[in-house]
Design an enzyme around this catalytic site. Structure first.
Site, PDB file in Angstrom:
ATOM      1  CB  CYS A 145      -4.835  -1.218   5.248  1.00  0.00           C
ATOM      2  SG  CYS A 145      -5.880  -0.110   6.542  1.00  0.00           S
ATOM      3  CD  GLN A 162      -0.996  -0.091   3.727  1.00  0.00           C
ATOM      4  OE1 GLN A 162      -1.429  -0.957   4.160  1.00  0.00           O
ATOM      5  NE2 GLN A 162      -1.544   1.156   4.405  1.00  0.00           N
ATOM      6  CG  HIS A 213      -3.436  -2.626   9.291  1.00  0.00           C
ATOM      7  ND1 HIS A 213      -3.412  -1.827   8.155  1.00  0.00           N
ATOM      8  CD2 HIS A 213      -2.854  -3.701   9.235  1.00  0.00           C
ATOM      9  CE1 HIS A 213      -2.538  -2.611   7.254  1.00  0.00           C
ATOM     10  NE2 HIS A 213      -2.304  -3.675   7.817  1.00  0.00           N
TER      11      HIS A 213
END
Ligand SMILES: *[C@@H]1O[C@H](CO)[C@@H](O)[C@H](O)[C@H]1NC(C)=O
Ligand SMILES: *[C@@H]1O[C@H](CO)[C@@H](O)[C@H](O)[C@H]1NC(C)=O
Ligand SMILES: *[C@@H]1O[C@H](CO)[C@@H](O)[C@H](O)[C@H]1NC(C)=O
Length: 335
Positions: free
Chosen positions: A141, A135, A281
């Site tokens: 993410c 990324q 995340h």
């Protein structure tokens, strides 16, 4: 204070004269050598002022890694691309800074009773998982977790493994509560793909790693979503069932500083939270198993193949570790 510093200096084994930078840690000559070789490996160049600052951060991280690895833990830490950064810097660049409405309270996934196989790994069942992507310095993410899940779900149903466009999600999925490099959620991204009528391929909409204008072309869409399965909040057993019976599952969890240094083994933490408002995340569970009595998830990350175990990590399963069961979901592809 000076007494502590003296102890630290002695503990460093007298490897050359320590150099002091105000309140910073000392760096031994051995540590400087390691930093230089890390810099070469990661093609880093700094101004001399920046160098001193990065050296201090690196040495702090390296000492933490060695102390951790000398202890009795289920996972090992190691150097990686993040080793010259503080956790505050990492957070602002790679993780979500704002909570992302994670809780899939309107869970619509109905769980059966099992039993389920003791282990599953979609990477070994066939060509069902695309290579690990990276990324870069963008909090995207969630787009990689989304494409990874859809790529796998389609491959499992059709035998064709595609590579889908994260950049389309970064640029175009705002109407579904997503925020490009500032974060988003796989469940909301699946909804976007569903109502947008498709997502393009990586080759026709390449990844740039920064926010941009939407360049979606309907005629170039190659993957479609028919429905979204949201797993009921904190039902980790339902995640097991979905991975065992259907396909990999997207989930989010809270990354704390120890996770950034993960190298191998089963990650487990006492510093992270289990609540949906703390997750920062998103990743993809591609399987699960158990080792020495500790159950774990096999997880695909989006920090490149050099991070962790060839881009993957294991995380303890069955305890809602770091809130990993707070907002799991997967797409049902239209094929
Ligand atoms: C390491 O930790 C495990 C699990 O907590 C424990 O069973 C084992 O006895 C420990 N080993 C040592 C050498 O402390
Ligand atoms: C969370 O949801 C509310 C209501 O749908 C929305 O206004 C807000 O922007 C969302 N927050 C994020 C971070 O997406
Ligand atoms: C699944 O989650 C998404 C995003 O959080 C939401 O928009 C959608 O309505 C949910 N689906 C169901 C059936 O609740």
């Amino acid at each position: 204070m000076w007494f502590l510093l003296l102890l630290l200096w002695l503990a460093e084994g007298l490897q050359g004269p320590p150099v002091s930078y105000a309140t910073d840690v000392y760096a031994s000559s051995l540590e400087k050598v390691h930093f230089k070789s890390w810099m070469a490996q990661h093609q880093k160049k700094y101004s001399s002022e920046e160098y001193q600052h990065r050296l201090q951060t690196f040495v702090g991280n390296w000492r933490r890694i060695r102390a951790h690895n000398a202890g009795n833990h289920t996972f090992k830490m190691g150097l990686n691309q993040f080793s010259d950064l503080s956790f505050a810097e990492i957070k602002s660049k790679y993780l979500w800074s704002e909570p992302q409405n994670c809780s899939a309270t309107r869970g619509n996934y109905l769980r059966g009773r099992g039993p389920y196989p003791s282990s599953v790994d979609w990477r070994k069942k066939g060509k069902f998982v695309s290579p690990v992507k990276n990324q870069g310095g963008c909090g995207s993410c969630w787009t990689f977790s989304t494409t990874g899940a859809l790529e796998s779900a389609i491959a499992i149903q059709t035998g064709k493994l595609l590579s889908l466009a994260e950049q389309q999600l970064v640029d175009c999925a705002q109407d579904f509560n997503n925020h490009g490099c500032q974060g988003g959620l796989p469940s909301q991204a699946f909804e976007y793909i569903r109502y947008n009528k498709g997502i393009m391929g990586e080759d026709s909409y390449p990844y740039e790693g920064q926010d941009g204008n939407c360049k979606f072309q309907p005629s170039k869409a190659i993957a479609f979503v028919k429905d979204v399965a949201n797993i009921t909040i904190n039902d980790e057993e339902a995640m097991v069932e979905a991975v065992a019976l259907y396909n990999p599952v997207s989930f989010a969890f809270e990354v704390t500083s120890d996770f950034m240094m993960y190298k191998k083994g089963i990650y487990s933490s006492t510093s992270c939270h289990k609540t949906p408002d703390k997750v920062n995340h998103a990743v993809l569970a591609v399987g699960y198993g158990e080792q020495n009595g500790i159950p774990y998830w096999i997880v695909k990350n989006s920090w490149g193949p050099q991070w962790g175990m060839n881009g993957y990590f294991l995380i303890e399963r069955g305890k809602n570790m770091c809130g990993l069961a707070a907002c799991a979901s997967y797409p049902v592809p239209l094929v």
